[in-house]
Motif scaffolding. Structure first.
Motif, PDB file in Angstrom:
ATOM      1  N   LEU A   1       0.824  -1.213   0.000  1.00  0.00           N
ATOM      2  CA  LEU A   1       0.000   0.000   0.000  1.00  0.00           C
ATOM      3  C   LEU A   1       0.855   1.259   0.000  1.00  0.00           C
ATOM      4  N   ALA A   2       2.050   1.174   0.543  1.00  0.00           N
ATOM      5  CA  ALA A   2       2.946   2.329   0.572  1.00  0.00           C
ATOM      6  C   ALA A   2       3.352   2.749  -0.838  1.00  0.00           C
ATOM      7  N   GLU A   3       3.243   1.811  -1.795  1.00  0.00           N
ATOM      8  CA  GLU A   3       3.653   2.094  -3.176  1.00  0.00           C
ATOM      9  C   GLU A   3       2.491   2.527  -4.061  1.00  0.00           C
ATOM     10  N   LEU A   4       1.301   2.662  -3.509  1.00  0.00           N
ATOM     11  CA  LEU A   4       0.125   2.985  -4.318  1.00  0.00           C
ATOM     12  C   LEU A   4       0.268   4.247  -5.168  1.00  0.00           C
ATOM     13  N   PRO A   5       0.895   5.323  -4.655  1.00  0.00           N
ATOM     14  CA  PRO A   5       1.014   6.509  -5.519  1.00  0.00           C
ATOM     15  C   PRO A   5       1.713   6.214  -6.842  1.00  0.00           C
ATOM     16  N   GLY A   6       2.565   5.189  -6.855  1.00  0.00           N
ATOM     17  CA  GLY A   6       3.273   4.841  -8.075  1.00  0.00           C
ATOM     18  C   GLY A   6       2.642   3.696  -8.843  1.00  0.00           C
ATOM     19  N   THR A   7       2.079   2.718  -8.107  1.00  0.00           N
ATOM     20  CA  THR A   7       1.544   1.512  -8.762  1.00  0.00           C
ATOM     21  C   THR A   7       0.073   1.623  -9.126  1.00  0.00           C
ATOM     22  N   GLY A   8      -0.685   2.443  -8.406  1.00  0.00           N
ATOM     23  CA  GLY A   8      -2.119   2.568  -8.668  1.00  0.00           C
ATOM     24  C   GLY A   8      -2.915   1.438  -8.042  1.00  0.00           C
ATOM     25  N   LEU A   9      -4.219   1.476  -8.236  1.00  0.00           N
ATOM     26  CA  LEU A   9      -5.115   0.492  -7.637  1.00  0.00           C
ATOM     27  C   LEU A   9      -5.150  -0.794  -8.444  1.00  0.00           C
ATOM     28  N   ARG A  10      -5.384  -1.873  -7.775  1.00  0.00           N
ATOM     29  CA  ARG A  10      -5.511  -3.175  -8.430  1.00  0.00           C
ATOM     30  C   ARG A  10      -6.864  -3.248  -9.141  1.00  0.00           C
ATOM     31  N   ASP A  11      -6.865  -3.392 -10.446  1.00  0.00           N
ATOM     32  CA  ASP A  11      -8.091  -3.439 -11.254  1.00  0.00           C
ATOM     33  C   ASP A  11      -8.990  -2.231 -10.984  1.00  0.00           C
ATOM     34  N   ASP A  12      -8.364  -1.086 -10.687  1.00  0.00           N
ATOM     35  CA  ASP A  12      -9.092   0.148 -10.401  1.00  0.00           C
ATOM     36  C   ASP A  12     -10.031   0.016  -9.201  1.00  0.00           C
ATOM     37  N   SER A  13      -9.750  -0.930  -8.318  1.00  0.00           N
ATOM     38  CA  SER A  13     -10.614  -1.183  -7.155  1.00  0.00           C
ATOM     39  C   SER A  13      -9.810  -1.077  -5.871  1.00  0.00           C
ATOM     40  N   LEU A  14     -10.223  -0.193  -4.976  1.00  0.00           N
ATOM     41  CA  LEU A  14      -9.551  -0.093  -3.684  1.00  0.00           C
ATOM     42  C   LEU A  14      -9.842  -1.328  -2.840  1.00  0.00           C
ATOM     43  N   THR A  15     -11.049  -1.858  -2.945  1.00  0.00           N
ATOM     44  CA  THR A  15     -11.394  -3.063  -2.187  1.00  0.00           C
ATOM     45  C   THR A  15     -10.465  -4.217  -2.544  1.00  0.00           C
ATOM     46  N   LYS A  16     -10.242  -4.442  -3.844  1.00  0.00           N
ATOM     47  CA  LYS A  16      -9.341  -5.510  -4.275  1.00  0.00           C
ATOM     48  C   LYS A  16      -7.904  -5.216  -3.858  1.00  0.00           C
ATOM     49  N   THR A  17      -7.542  -3.945  -3.888  1.00  0.00           N
ATOM     50  CA  THR A  17      -6.189  -3.554  -3.501  1.00  0.00           C
ATOM     51  C   THR A  17      -5.935  -3.864  -2.031  1.00  0.00           C
ATOM     52  N   LEU A  18      -6.914  -3.548  -1.184  1.00  0.00           N
ATOM     53  CA  LEU A  18      -6.772  -3.819   0.243  1.00  0.00           C
ATOM     54  C   LEU A  18      -6.731  -5.321   0.514  1.00  0.00           C
ATOM     55  N   GLU A  19      -7.589  -6.073  -0.169  1.00  0.00           N
ATOM     56  CA  GLU A  19      -7.609  -7.521   0.033  1.00  0.00           C
ATOM     57  C   GLU A  19      -6.284  -8.143  -0.398  1.00  0.00           C
ATOM     58  N   ALA A  20      -5.719  -7.648  -1.498  1.00  0.00           N
ATOM     59  CA  ALA A  20      -4.430  -8.171  -1.963  1.00  0.00           C
ATOM     60  C   ALA A  20      -3.311  -7.881  -0.972  1.00  0.00           C
ATOM     61  N   ALA A  21      -3.476  -6.792  -0.197  1.00  0.00           N
ATOM     62  CA  ALA A  21      -2.487  -6.429   0.816  1.00  0.00           C
ATOM     63  C   ALA A  21      -2.755  -7.134   2.143  1.00  0.00           C
ATOM     64  N   GLY A  22      -3.779  -7.981   2.183  1.00  0.00           N
ATOM     65  CA  GLY A  22      -4.089  -8.733   3.390  1.00  0.00           C
ATOM     66  C   GLY A  22      -4.947  -7.995   4.388  1.00  0.00           C
ATOM     67  N   LEU A  23      -5.575  -6.887   3.974  1.00  0.00           N
ATOM     68  CA  LEU A  23      -6.439  -6.119   4.877  1.00  0.00           C
ATOM     69  C   LEU A  23      -7.899  -6.368   4.525  1.00  0.00           C
ATOM     70  N   VAL A  24      -8.608  -7.005   5.448  1.00  0.00           N
ATOM     71  CA  VAL A  24     -10.021  -7.326   5.249  1.00  0.00           C
ATOM     72  C   VAL A  24     -10.813  -6.785   6.432  1.00  0.00           C
ATOM     73  N   SER A  25     -11.804  -5.985   6.152  1.00  0.00           N
ATOM     74  CA  SER A  25     -12.597  -5.364   7.216  1.00  0.00           C
ATOM     75  C   SER A  25     -13.521  -6.380   7.869  1.00  0.00           C
ATOM     76  N   THR A  26     -13.552  -6.338   9.211  1.00  0.00           N
ATOM     77  CA  THR A  26     -14.497  -7.164   9.961  1.00  0.00           C
ATOM     78  C   THR A  26     -15.433  -6.324  10.823  1.00  0.00           C
ATOM     79  N   GLY A  27     -15.231  -5.010  10.835  1.00  0.00           N
ATOM     80  CA  GLY A  27     -16.080  -4.143  11.648  1.00  0.00           C
ATOM     81  C   GLY A  27     -15.595  -2.717  11.595  1.00  0.00           C
ATOM     82  N   GLY A  28     -16.229  -1.881  12.404  1.00  0.00           N
ATOM     83  CA  GLY A  28     -15.849  -0.475  12.444  1.00  0.00           C
ATOM     84  C   GLY A  28     -17.003   0.387  12.890  1.00  0.00           C
TER      85      GLY A  28
END
Length: 230
Positions: free
Chosen positions: A142-169
């Motif tokens: 995620l630290a490289e996002l300014p250079g690499t961009g989002l995965r398939d133009d989706s932030l949700t997919k980008t977060l999941e690929a980085a191992g971050l999955v929401s369970t609450g909030g």
């Protein structure tokens, strides 16, 4: 000699009764309190439970909320673009930018130094209907996002690929009048009233996944709250 739990309860009680934490103010996050008082999150929850019994704070178990667009429920777990598309809305998404940022509020709450902000505007037939800023921790890929961009133009997919999955909030809903910058991006009048939604998502260990602040056209979006058993 007070235990750390008793000290936590006493300190928060003093802040609330003195007015330094006013009605409606958000308490410090569980992680922040656990770090500050050197206790477990279970101890923090126990202290908060006592404050609730003292009627100093109010919490609701089993409460959930979701967004609707023109009356159709949107599943925010899919990401806004996919949810709107599934709802049949002819909405386009424009990525305004991805940049590294500092966020003192998030730093105090979650203990991380760096973050990345993803800014997007959504339009229907060229008219802006939502303006969104999603802030995520600058960790791993995620630290490289300014250079690499989002995965398939989706932030949700980008977060999941980085191992971050929401369970609450949590989520806060208010209204906000558009300033010159927001009005210009949305193609709206300065001072026009929009819904403001701030949603903070965490994973199973209480680590930040994302904080999303959205400005939403109140003529098209609504929030629906459910609680208890229905």
């Amino acid at each position: 000699m007070y235990t750390k739990r008793e000290q936590l309860v006493g300190d928060l009680s003093d802040l609330i009764r003195s007015g330094r934490l006013a009605h409606g103010d958000r308490l410090p996050g569980e992680n922040q309190l656990a770090l500050q008082y050197q206790v477990s999150r279970g101890t923090v929850r126990s202290a908060l439970s006592e404050l609730q019994q003292l009627e100093l704070i109010s919490t609701q178990a089993g409460v959930g909320s979701f967004v609707t667009f023109d009356g159709v429920q949107l599943d925010q777990r899919l990401g806004w673009a996919r949810a709107l598309a599934d709802a049949g809305a002819p909405v386009t998404t424009e990525l305004l930018g991805i940049e590294a940022v500092e966020d003192q509020t998030l730093q105090e709450e979650f203990g991380l130094d760096g973050y990345v902000a993803v800014r997007r505007v959504r339009r229907e037939h060229g008219r802006g209907i939502s303006l969104e800023t999603a802030t995520v921790p600058a960790i791993g890929p995620l630290a490289e996002l300014p250079g690499t961009g989002l995965r398939d133009d989706s932030l949700t997919k980008t977060l999941e690929a980085a191992g971050l999955v929401s369970t609450g909030g949590d989520q806060w809903i208010s209204t906000e009048r558009l300033d010159a910058c927001a009005a210009g991006l949305l193609g709206r009048a300065i001072g026009e009233l929009f819904l403001r939604a701030e949603r903070t998502s965490v994973d199973v260990e209480g680590r930040l996944v994302e904080r999303v602040v959205s400005l939403l056209d109140p003529d098209r979006f609504q929030f629906h709250l459910t609680f208890g058993h229905r």
